[in-house]
Design an enzyme around this catalytic site. Structure first.
Site, short mmCIF file in Angstrom:
data_model
loop_
_atom_site.label_atom_id
_atom_site.label_comp_id
_atom_site.label_asym_id
_atom_site.label_seq_id
_atom_site.Cartn_x
_atom_site.Cartn_y
_atom_site.Cartn_z
N ASP A 289 0.80 -1.07 -0.17
CA ASP A 289 0.01 0.00 -0.05
C ASP A 289 1.23 1.20 -0.05
O ASP A 289 2.25 0.95 0.14
CB ASP A 289 -0.92 -0.06 1.22
CG ASP A 289 -2.23 0.98 0.97
OD1 ASP A 289 -2.31 1.53 -0.16
OD2 ASP A 289 -3.41 0.64 1.59
C1 BGC Z 1 -5.06 3.44 -0.10
C2 BGC Z 1 -4.99 2.22 -1.15
C3 BGC Z 1 -4.97 2.86 -2.35
C4 BGC Z 1 -3.84 3.48 -2.62
C5 BGC Z 1 -3.37 4.41 -3.73
C6 BGC Z 1 -3.69 4.20 -0.31
O1 BGC Z 1 -3.47 5.01 0.76
O2 BGC Z 1 -4.80 2.67 1.01
O3 BGC Z 1 -6.33 1.57 -1.15
O4 BGC Z 1 -5.21 1.98 -3.61
O5 BGC Z 1 -3.56 4.72 -1.65
O6 BGC Z 1 -4.12 5.47 -4.09
#
Ligand code: BGC
Length: 748
Positions: A289
């Site tokens: 993530d």
């Molecule tokens: C979120 C993800 C997301 C990623 C990219 C993160 O902060 O937890 O779910 O896909 O950002 O935007």
């Protein structure tokens, strides 16, 4: 002009021409695995690490592209494998052209959070889950994929399959609610929808099951917080939707920000290597993530980015989203023999495999066709599907004295509340802003007025803002209500009040909204309350006093039309809650499939030393699976094929349901089971099946469920997935709290 480029072959030729490296085979390699290997053999360590590195562009609707010269230079040096937040054929093409200037011309992958639509915004995922309409949910994901793939995107960071039982957690809006069975069925449908008939087609994007794992159980409902849970709970409740996504062929996984029992998910070897890539044999790739590799320092799990990179790749995280820990440390880690090159190679192989499967080595620009982008974005069928999905996502919570549907003969109506004329608040979190939003998003005001007779008088008053203490607009709202036959109020949460990093400790209606509802209700006029939200809210006063309540969630671009259709009976609401609605935050976490305890509170009037609160009933305000219709469904007593079964036999449950009301309508028939006595305690109820059926007024249909011992399985003390003979309760009904129960015995 759009030319097919046989890029893979060109790659070999280019290498031959510019370097002394000999291309492995003169003939075209046969399988993708062989092609991947031959590319891998050409790669330097730095280029390999580049494939594991992912950056974000700078999103803005006027120019979603990276203007960062440094990033652009890194692309040309082959130090970047993937980007996110780059949307549109023009922008993705520009960056892909830079990748084509790199030594090996390995194409970039463009990922994006296409969570509930891209150009056409569908209802938020939690709302869609309330439809319990699996084909409609699959179609919603299909359309999102078409729009994304037509805009240069290869990969969506969806579906989010985190189970959550805590409505304080803002990200409940992004999932399918509290139940592993419903969550698994929906996870499958979404993966199928995104990936369509298979990667490599021009209308399919790679899906991503996230966030692995247990992110939805953050302590106290606070985003990014720790998770502490038993292995049984993990396997029985939180992992099944991930397994379902895997079984549906999901191309990628994303790990999560939380630690699980003290080990950050990103560095969690058990989750990623032992379970996902080992026991489950997942052969796609796993992305971290955002920044989660580096965040293991703050967790207190590693000292610096170097240790973070080592921990993450050892645990099985293939791609580093935005922490740059791999980029800056991996080469040295490999050279110092801290990380075996085999781990890097395995991660690169997984990523290159997907790039081949997407057809990007044949033509890196195949998703960058401006004509297709325009045609797909303007496809009217997408609007129609968004309307259909929005209508199906609405849940009717209360309808006393048949206030709804509003009669077409209504003469004077008051439309009150901060959401009536709102535009983007209909879209909810994880939605995109486009310059033409004000003409493409249907406001609730417009949707309602379009359904009114031409000569009807409409009074409008905003009444209050969404979230402040100003009650100066009350007087106009009260006057509007006084001069109307019926009042519709649209209240709730702004679109940035639920979502990532949007946890709330109190989940009541914000600002002075409840006071406005009370003031308008005091006029004595019948009030219909619409509640817009990304989570279950608490609105006890309204629930007890206002005659009609419609939970609309955030319904997307077609919100207004869907609401108009439901209020005037052009569509009979059919949604059922995918999460339990508490009476008070003090009950959280609250979910229907709890254990019985040794002292269950059987009678709410006798709470003498039982498992109960002294100031509040245990029951929720609205139970899981609950939702009303304008018509009335009657369940006949269920018929069981047998009450004593053996081993491999199948239990057939039949139930006849009649529509005894005046309107055609859909009902979600729900099947629950309880294992009464087992070697570990079992929930009082677990959803094991459901069917959504359409019944014309006066019609009767029979619904049939088949139960086998696979439906009885659970994780025993040794974490074996087994079933045990004994007594079971079979329950069928219209919600988790309204069922008919029959006992059966299942023998070995
Ligand atoms: C979120 C993800 C997301 C990623 C990219 C993160 O902060 O937890 O779910 O896909 O950002 O935007």
């Amino acid at each position: 002009m759009h030319m097919q480029i046989h890029h893979f072959r060109n790659l070999c030729l280019a290498i031959l021409a510019t370097t002394q490296v000999v291309c492995v085979s003169a003939q075209k390699p046969k399988t993708i695995a062989q092609k991947v290997d031959s590319v891998l053999r050409l790669m330097t360590l730095e280029e390999k690490i580049g494939q594991l590195n992912q950056y974000s562009g700078d999103w803005s609707h006027t120019g979603p592209i990276t203007k960062d010269g440094d990033k652009q230079a890194q692309i040309k040096r082959g130090q970047l494998g993937s980007m996110l937040n780059i949307v549109g054929v023009e922008h993705t093409r520009t960056l892909q052209e830079l990748a084509m200037q790199s030594r090996l011309k390995i194409p970039l992958l463009f990922g994006q959070d296409v969570i509930h639509g891209l150009k056409t915004t569908f209802p938020i995922p939690l709302a869609e889950a309330a439809s319990w309409d699996i084909p409609a949910i699959e179609r919603s994901a299909r359309i999102a994929a078409k729009e994304a793939a037509a805009s240069g995107i290869h990969w969506t960071f969806a579906p989010m399959v985190d189970i959550s039982r805590d409505p304080r957690w803002g990200r409940v809006m992004e999932g399918a609610g509290e139940d592993p069975f419903l969550g698994s069925v929906i996870a499958k449908a979404r993966v199928k929808g995104f990936q369509g008939n298979g990667l490599g087609r021009l209308d399919a994007v790679m899906a991503c099951a996230k966030h692995f794992a247990a992110y939805g159980a953050a302590v106290g409902g606070r985003d990014y917080n720790s998770v502490d849970m038993s292995e049984r709970m993990l396997h029985e409740v939180y992992l099944p939707p991930f397994k379902a996504a895997l079984d549906a062929g999901v191309a990628t996984f994303m790990n999560s920000f939380n630690d699980l029992n003290g080990v950050p998910a990103t560095g969690n070897r058990y989750l990623q290597r032992t379970l996902l890539k080992g026991q489950w044999k997942f052969n796609g790739f796993l992305v971290s993530d955002w920044g989660s590799v580096g965040e293991m320092i703050a967790h207190g799990f590693v000292q610096d980015n170097r240790e973070a990179a080592k921990a993450a790749i050892s645990a099985g995280s293939d791609m580093d989203m935005e922490s740059r820990s791999y980029l800056h440390n991996m080469a040295d880690l490999v050279k110092q023999q801290q990380v075996p090159i085999a781990l890097v190679d395995d991660a690169v192989r997984r990523i290159l495999t997907k790039k081949f499967e997407m057809g990007l080595f044949d033509d890196p620009f195949r998703f960058s066709n401006p004509q297709r982008e325009q045609a797909v974005w303007n496809d009217l069928a997408h609007k129609a599907a968004a309307l259909d999905m929005a209508r199906k996502s609405i849940v009717l919570l209360k309808n006393e004295q048949q206030v709804l549907p509003i009669q077409a003969s209504v003469k004077k109506i008051a439309l009150i509340g901060p959401f009536m004329k709102a535009v983007r608040d209909n879209l909810g979190f994880w939605s995109y802003e486009w310059p033409d939003d004000s003409s493409t998003i249907v406001t609730q005001y417009a949707g309602i007025v379009n359904r009114l007779p031409k000569d009807a008088i409409v009074h409008y008053a905003k009444g209050c803002n969404i979230n402040d203490a100003d009650s100066s607009g009350f007087a106009v709202a009260i006057a509007a209500a006084k001069d109307a036959d019926i009042v519709v109020m649209s209240m709730g949460e702004a679109r940035d009040m639920s979502g990532e990093a949007k946890s709330r400790s109190g989940i009541q209606l914000p600002g002075v909204q409840e006071a406005l509802i009370k003031a308008v209700h005091a006029t004595g006029k019948p009030v219909v309350l619409l509640i817009n939200a990304g989570r279950p809210l608490i609105f006890n006063w309204a629930a007890d006093n206002v005659p009609a309540i419609v939970y609309t969630w955030w319904l997307g671009s077609q919100a207004g039309n869907a609401i108009g259709d439901v209020l005037f009976g052009a569509y009979n609401p059919s949604g059922k809650l995918p999460m339990t609605f508490p009476r008070s935050e003090g009950q959280i976490p609250i979910y229907y499939s709890h254990y019985n305890t040794g002292r269950p509170a059987k009678d709410e009037n006798n709470l003498f030393y039982v498992s109960a609160y002294t100031d509040l009933p245990n029951s929720p305000k609205y139970p899981f699976g609950f939702g009303l219709s304008y018509t009335e469904f009657k369940y006949a007593p269920m018929q069981l094929s047998d009450t004593v079964l053996k081993g491999k036999e199948t239990l057939t449950v039949k139930v006849q349901i009649s529509n005894q009301g005046k309107y055609d309508g859909e009902e979600v028939v729900q099947l629950y089971l309880r294992d009464v006595t087992a070697s570990v305690v079992r929930p009082v109820k677990e959803l094991k099946g459901f069917q959504k059926i359409l019944l014309k007024a006066g019609e009767t249909k029979e619904v049939i469920f088949q139960i086998t011992t696979d439906d009885l399985r659970f994780y025993n003390e040794a974490l074996q997935h087994i079933w045990e003979p004994g007594e079971f309760h079979v329950m069928v009904g219209t919600s988790s709290a309204q069922v008919e129960t029959r006992k059966i015995i299942w023998q070995q």
